[in-house]
Design a protein around this motif. Structure first.
Motif, PDB file in Angstrom:
ATOM      1  N   GLY A  88      32.283  84.770  13.758  1.00  0.00           N
ATOM      2  CA  GLY A  88      32.579  86.194  13.862  1.00  0.00           C
ATOM      3  C   GLY A  88      34.043  86.403  14.257  1.00  0.00           C
ATOM      4  N   PRO A  89      34.383  87.595  14.774  1.00  0.00           N
ATOM      5  CA  PRO A  89      33.471  88.726  14.966  1.00  0.00           C
ATOM      6  C   PRO A  89      33.115  89.405  13.646  1.00  0.00           C
ATOM      7  N   PHE A  90      31.874  89.913  13.584  1.00  0.00           N
ATOM      8  CA  PHE A  90      31.350  90.551  12.395  1.00  0.00           C
ATOM      9  C   PHE A  90      31.313  92.069  12.567  1.00  0.00           C
ATOM     10  N   PRO A  91      31.461  92.814  11.482  1.00  0.00           N
ATOM     11  CA  PRO A  91      31.129  94.241  11.571  1.00  0.00           C
ATOM     12  C   PRO A  91      29.630  94.388  11.798  1.00  0.00           C
ATOM     13  N   ALA A  92      29.233  95.484  12.411  1.00  0.00           N
ATOM     14  CA  ALA A  92      27.826  95.738  12.722  1.00  0.00           C
ATOM     15  C   ALA A  92      27.378  97.026  12.057  1.00  0.00           C
ATOM     16  N   VAL A  93      26.089  97.096  11.728  1.00  0.00           N
ATOM     17  CA  VAL A  93      25.513  98.292  11.122  1.00  0.00           C
ATOM     18  C   VAL A  93      24.189  98.598  11.804  1.00  0.00           C
ATOM     19  N   LEU A  94      24.075  99.804  12.374  1.00  0.00           N
ATOM     20  CA  LEU A  94      22.783 100.273  12.856  1.00  0.00           C
ATOM     21  C   LEU A  94      21.906 100.610  11.663  1.00  0.00           C
ATOM     22  N   VAL A  95      20.664 100.160  11.692  1.00  0.00           N
ATOM     23  CA  VAL A  95      19.697 100.469  10.641  1.00  0.00           C
ATOM     24  C   VAL A  95      18.651 101.392  11.252  1.00  0.00           C
ATOM     25  N   ILE A  96      18.455 102.578  10.632  1.00  0.00           N
ATOM     26  CA  ILE A  96      17.638 103.629  11.241  1.00  0.00           C
ATOM     27  C   ILE A  96      16.533 104.028  10.268  1.00  0.00           C
ATOM     28  N   HIS A  97      15.290 103.861  10.685  1.00  0.00           N
ATOM     29  CA  HIS A  97      14.148 104.116   9.805  1.00  0.00           C
ATOM     30  C   HIS A  97      13.901 105.613   9.614  1.00  0.00           C
ATOM     31  N   GLY A  98      13.167 105.926   8.547  1.00  0.00           N
ATOM     32  CA  GLY A  98      12.745 107.288   8.275  1.00  0.00           C
ATOM     33  C   GLY A  98      11.338 107.547   8.780  1.00  0.00           C
ATOM     34  N   GLY A  99      10.717 108.599   8.217  1.00  0.00           N
ATOM     35  CA  GLY A  99       9.365 108.964   8.624  1.00  0.00           C
ATOM     36  C   GLY A  99       9.242 110.388   9.100  1.00  0.00           C
ATOM     37  N   GLY A 100      10.179 111.238   8.688  1.00  0.00           N
ATOM     38  CA  GLY A 100      10.097 112.654   9.039  1.00  0.00           C
ATOM     39  C   GLY A 100      10.245 112.914  10.529  1.00  0.00           C
ATOM     40  N   TRP A 101      10.915 112.036  11.235  1.00  0.00           N
ATOM     41  CA  TRP A 101      11.143 112.116  12.685  1.00  0.00           C
ATOM     42  C   TRP A 101       9.850 112.013  13.501  1.00  0.00           C
ATOM     43  N   GLU A 102       8.701 111.804  12.828  1.00  0.00           N
ATOM     44  CA  GLU A 102       7.444 111.781  13.563  1.00  0.00           C
ATOM     45  C   GLU A 102       6.598 110.539  13.298  1.00  0.00           C
ATOM     46  N   SER A 103       7.097 109.620  12.473  1.00  0.00           N
ATOM     47  CA  SER A 103       6.388 108.378  12.216  1.00  0.00           C
ATOM     48  C   SER A 103       7.404 107.329  11.790  1.00  0.00           C
ATOM     49  N   GLY A 104       6.899 106.134  11.450  1.00  0.00           N
ATOM     50  CA  GLY A 104       7.774 105.061  11.005  1.00  0.00           C
ATOM     51  C   GLY A 104       8.215 104.160  12.149  1.00  0.00           C
ATOM     52  N   ASP A 105       8.701 102.984  11.787  1.00  0.00           N
ATOM     53  CA  ASP A 105       9.236 102.044  12.769  1.00  0.00           C
ATOM     54  C   ASP A 105      10.215 101.118  12.074  1.00  0.00           C
ATOM     55  N   ARG A 106      10.782 100.184  12.832  1.00  0.00           N
ATOM     56  CA  ARG A 106      11.864  99.385  12.270  1.00  0.00           C
ATOM     57  C   ARG A 106      11.390  98.383  11.221  1.00  0.00           C
ATOM     58  N   ASP A 107      10.097  98.063  11.182  1.00  0.00           N
ATOM     59  CA  ASP A 107       9.599  97.209  10.113  1.00  0.00           C
ATOM     60  C   ASP A 107       9.796  97.848   8.738  1.00  0.00           C
ATOM     61  N   GLN A 108       9.820  99.160   8.706  1.00  0.00           N
ATOM     62  CA  GLN A 108       9.964  99.908   7.459  1.00  0.00           C
ATOM     63  C   GLN A 108      11.279  99.602   6.749  1.00  0.00           C
ATOM     64  N   VAL A 109      12.316  99.261   7.523  1.00  0.00           N
ATOM     65  CA  VAL A 109      13.650  99.030   6.941  1.00  0.00           C
ATOM     66  C   VAL A 109      14.169  97.623   7.233  1.00  0.00           C
ATOM     67  N   LYS A 110      13.259  96.700   7.553  1.00  0.00           N
ATOM     68  CA  LYS A 110      13.728  95.353   7.875  1.00  0.00           C
ATOM     69  C   LYS A 110      14.329  94.659   6.653  1.00  0.00           C
ATOM     70  N   SER A 111      13.879  95.054   5.438  1.00  0.00           N
ATOM     71  CA  SER A 111      14.477  94.441   4.249  1.00  0.00           C
ATOM     72  C   SER A 111      15.954  94.804   4.139  1.00  0.00           C
ATOM     73  N   ILE A 112      16.304  96.032   4.525  1.00  0.00           N
ATOM     74  CA  ILE A 112      17.719  96.440   4.527  1.00  0.00           C
ATOM     75  C   ILE A 112      18.484  95.656   5.580  1.00  0.00           C
ATOM     76  N   ALA A 113      17.890  95.493   6.769  1.00  0.00           N
ATOM     77  CA  ALA A 113      18.542  94.728   7.830  1.00  0.00           C
ATOM     78  C   ALA A 113      18.808  93.289   7.383  1.00  0.00           C
ATOM     79  N   LYS A 114      17.840  92.695   6.689  1.00  0.00           N
ATOM     80  CA  LYS A 114      18.003  91.318   6.207  1.00  0.00           C
ATOM     81  C   LYS A 114      19.123  91.229   5.183  1.00  0.00           C
ATOM     82  N   ARG A 115      19.187  92.216   4.293  1.00  0.00           N
ATOM     83  CA  ARG A 115      20.240  92.195   3.277  1.00  0.00           C
ATOM     84  C   ARG A 115      21.615  92.362   3.903  1.00  0.00           C
ATOM     85  N   LEU A 116      21.699  93.214   4.914  1.00  0.00           N
ATOM     86  CA  LEU A 116      22.970  93.379   5.617  1.00  0.00           C
ATOM     87  C   LEU A 116      23.396  92.075   6.292  1.00  0.00           C
ATOM     88  N   ALA A 117      22.460  91.436   6.985  1.00  0.00           N
ATOM     89  CA  ALA A 117      22.799  90.217   7.721  1.00  0.00           C
ATOM     90  C   ALA A 117      23.207  89.091   6.781  1.00  0.00           C
TER      91      ALA A 117
END
Length: 290
Positions: free
Chosen positions: A67-96
């Motif tokens: 490093g040092p590496f740039p960082a990206v916060l990954v934020i899941h959807g779900g209409g602000w009332e559902s969802g969790d980080r597993d929903q977008v883990k594929s994006i997190a993996k692609r970023l990493a």
């Protein structure tokens, strides 16, 4: 059998996606050479302080290397009332695997909490990421946010508000935003009853909350570059949200790109977003890895 047919149709739709997409505002100059690397995942990191209403967790994906590496916060959807980080883990993996530290975060949900609680949660994630830069080999001056739907809305707010009071404070500036299916003007019809539940009332009852929670009202010169992707047939969050936001960003001189997944609805654009995410990663390379 029905599930197999649905899966087959979805795969076929994804294969045709490149021919059904339009990338507007694509830069003519190439970005840096692409990185491809392995990574490790550090699970269940509490990123909120002890006095927060509840502890919130993040999974951190750290590329191999010094490093040092740039960082990206990954934020899941779900209409602000559902969802969790597993929903977008594929994006997190692609970023990493592309050489970014991906910080895949959670936030409080409706009806437990209403706006601005969700914004405050992801703002705390930005502060925590910077505070832990040395631990995770992060460059604290190169942090972006990537979300879809409600997560894209929060990412756009992070970029537009930054450190500006009253909703922002020092240490909250980010350097790039990627948003898919982004609700940008909450006074529009978007998501049925989701927005009133998120904001705790109708636009007539809470006009200030609707104004403060709409990313289009926080556009100004000096905002970080923004990459938007959106389903052209989205009936939940119409593409006008993206187009009007793009115009506002361009008028303020903010670098912006819009990638339209033609014919895709809100869920379809999320499930078959491969080409859009490819373009978003190129965008992040240009603005966070340059």
């Amino acid at each position: 059998m029905l599930r197999q047919l649905a899966t087959t149709a979805l795969i076929a739709f994804a294969v045709l996606g490149a021919a059904c997409s339009t990338h507007l505002g694509k830069p003519s100059t190439p970005g840096p050479a692409r990185v491809q690397t392995h990574y490790e995942r550090v699970r269940d990191q509490v990123f909120t302080p002890a006095d927060w209403p509840k502890p919130l967790l993040a999974d951190v994906y750290v590329p191999e290397g010094a490093g040092p590496f740039p960082a990206v916060l990954v934020i899941h959807g779900g209409g602000w009332e559902s969802g969790d980080r597993d929903q977008v883990k594929s994006i997190a993996k692609r970023l990493a695997s592309r050489g970014f530290v991906a910080v895949n975060v959670t936030y409080r949900l409706v009806p437990e909490a209403i706006f601005p609680a969700q914004l405050q949660d992801v703002q705390q994630a930005v502060l925590w990421t910077r505070a832990n830069a040395q631990r995770f080999r992060i460059d604290p001056k190169r942090i972006g946010a990537f979300g879809y739907s409600a997560g894209a809305h929060l990412a756009a707010l992070l970029g537009g508000i930054g450190e500006a009071p009253p909703l922002g404070r020092p240490g909250l500036a980010i350097q790039a935003v990627v948003g898919g299916g982004t609700p940008t003007d909450l006074t529009r019809s978007a998501g049925g009853g989701l927005v009133p539940r998120f904001l705790g009332g109708s636009v007539e009852q809470k006009p200030a909350a609707y104004r403060d929670a709409s990313p289009i009202n926080h556009v100004s010169a000096g905002d970080p570059p923004v990459f938007l992707y959106h389903g052209g047939g989205d009936s939940l969050v119409s593409i006008d949200h993206a187009k009007d936001y793009e115009k506002a960003l361009q008028a303020a001189g903010v670098p912006t790109e819009l990638y339209v997944l033609r014919g895709r609805g809100h869920i379809g654009a999320f499930l078959t977003d491969g080409s859009a995410v490819d373009a978003a990663l190129d965008f992040l390379d240009r603005y966070l890895r340059r």
